[in-house]
Design a protein around this motif. Sequence first.
Motif, PDB file in Angstrom:
ATOM      1  N   UNK A  95       0.649  -1.034  -0.036  1.00 35.44           N
ATOM      2  CA  UNK A  95       0.092  -0.189   0.159  1.00 35.44           C
ATOM      3  C   UNK A  95       0.848   1.330  -0.064  1.00 35.44           C
ATOM      4  N   UNK A  96       2.000   1.044   0.068  1.00 36.56           N
ATOM      5  CA  UNK A  96       2.912   2.385  -0.020  1.00 36.56           C
ATOM      6  C   UNK A  96       3.084   2.824  -1.475  1.00 36.56           C
ATOM      7  N   UNK A  97       3.331   4.070  -1.325  1.00 40.07           N
ATOM      8  CA  UNK A  97       3.436   4.920  -2.849  1.00 40.07           C
ATOM      9  C   UNK A  97       4.770   4.786  -3.247  1.00 40.07           C
ATOM     10  N   UNK A  98       5.072   4.885  -4.574  1.00 45.79           N
ATOM     11  CA  UNK A  98       6.342   4.905  -5.177  1.00 45.79           C
ATOM     12  C   UNK A  98       6.275   5.585  -6.424  1.00 45.79           C
ATOM     13  N   UNK A  99       7.448   5.887  -6.880  1.00 44.57           N
ATOM     14  CA  UNK A  99       7.679   6.664  -8.089  1.00 44.57           C
ATOM     15  C   UNK A  99       8.522   5.762  -9.040  1.00 44.57           C
ATOM     16  N   UNK A 100       8.013   5.807 -10.381  1.00 44.19           N
ATOM     17  CA  UNK A 100       8.884   4.907 -11.314  1.00 44.19           C
ATOM     18  C   UNK A 100      10.420   5.511 -11.635  1.00 44.19           C
ATOM     19  N   UNK A 101      11.470   4.808 -11.582  1.00 43.25           N
ATOM     20  CA  UNK A 101      12.558   5.379 -11.868  1.00 43.25           C
ATOM     21  C   UNK A 101      13.303   4.925 -13.045  1.00 43.25           C
ATOM     22  N   UNK A 102      12.820   3.471 -13.608  1.00 39.27           N
ATOM     23  CA  UNK A 102      13.264   3.359 -14.901  1.00 39.27           C
ATOM     24  C   UNK A 102      11.808   2.914 -15.616  1.00 39.27           C
ATOM     25  N   UNK A 109      10.213  -3.271 -14.327  1.00 36.56           N
ATOM     26  CA  UNK A 109      11.122  -1.935 -14.138  1.00 36.56           C
ATOM     27  C   UNK A 109      11.718  -1.694 -12.679  1.00 36.56           C
ATOM     28  N   UNK A 110      11.902  -0.630 -12.363  1.00 33.46           N
ATOM     29  CA  UNK A 110      12.457  -0.200 -10.995  1.00 33.46           C
ATOM     30  C   UNK A 110      11.722   1.111 -10.643  1.00 33.46           C
ATOM     31  N   UNK A 132       9.004   7.342 -16.652  1.00 32.96           N
ATOM     32  CA  UNK A 132       9.758   7.931 -15.398  1.00 32.96           C
ATOM     33  C   UNK A 132       9.094   8.913 -14.775  1.00 32.96           C
ATOM     34  N   UNK A 133       8.789   8.813 -13.371  1.00 31.65           N
ATOM     35  CA  UNK A 133       8.172   9.665 -12.729  1.00 31.65           C
ATOM     36  C   UNK A 133       6.612   9.362 -12.123  1.00 31.65           C
ATOM     37  N   UNK A 141       4.668  -7.872  -2.149  1.00 33.33           N
ATOM     38  CA  UNK A 141       5.903  -8.101  -2.223  1.00 33.33           C
ATOM     39  C   UNK A 141       6.207  -9.448  -2.431  1.00 33.33           C
ATOM     40  N   UNK A 142       7.108  -9.845  -3.610  1.00 29.34           N
ATOM     41  CA  UNK A 142       7.318 -11.198  -3.955  1.00 29.34           C
ATOM     42  C   UNK A 142       8.886 -11.492  -4.191  1.00 29.34           C
ATOM     43  N   UNK A 143       9.395 -11.839  -2.962  1.00 29.08           N
ATOM     44  CA  UNK A 143      10.736 -11.844  -2.953  1.00 29.08           C
ATOM     45  C   UNK A 143      11.285 -10.439  -2.849  1.00 29.08           C
ATOM     46  N   UNK A 144      12.392 -10.208  -3.770  1.00 31.71           N
ATOM     47  CA  UNK A 144      13.077  -9.043  -3.892  1.00 31.71           C
ATOM     48  C   UNK A 144      12.592  -7.833  -4.973  1.00 31.71           C
ATOM     49  N   UNK A 145      11.347  -8.353  -5.320  1.00 30.94           N
ATOM     50  CA  UNK A 145      10.424  -7.696  -6.225  1.00 30.94           C
ATOM     51  C   UNK A 145       9.051  -7.136  -5.687  1.00 30.94           C
ATOM     52  N   UNK A 146       8.720  -6.036  -6.049  1.00 31.88           N
ATOM     53  CA  UNK A 146       7.365  -5.379  -5.614  1.00 31.88           C
ATOM     54  C   UNK A 146       6.531  -5.322  -6.847  1.00 31.88           C
TER      55      UNK A 146
END
Length: 164
Positions: A95-102, A109-110, A132-133, A141-146
């Motif tokens: 539920x946390x927000x994020x911004x696309x970096x790649x 992506x990231x 981006x942005x 969350x699935x392992x090291x990927x959200x």
Amino acid sequence: MLPDLTQYLWIAWLVLALLFVIIELLTLEFTFLMLATGTLIGGLGVNLLGGVWWLQILMAAAISALLLFTIRPLLLRALHRSSAAVPMNVDALQGIGARVTTPFVDGDGAVKLDNGETWTARLVGGGDGLAVGTRVTVQAVRGATVEVVPLQTPPQTTERSAES
């Protein structure tokens, strides 16, 4: 001639109770508090009433065990009842927000989360098109990927003023 050390046993009971209280202050689980209480009531109490050394040990152990299995669970339940469950670590990311970096290519992506961490991300439903942005929300969350979904922006309504 050797002195009778059992006359100084009350000092040992006090030192043992103090040691248990100090350990309890470090652990905060009520275990050593019950042991300290059993030591004071059973050991020191029987000593002050003139009981023999083996009766002191027996009473200290019995009272400590009784307190551990009766009073400690009640205290722990009362302590944990008032605290709400707070998601920690990875569970807190949902539920946390994020911004696309790649940019996302084939759904991968990231993103940089609002807490400052950068994660590899997978777009739920796959596809491209997130620049981006772009703001997204972490769904899982699935392992090291959200897994993320695009942030839903409320539809903007345009109102026309009626001018005559």
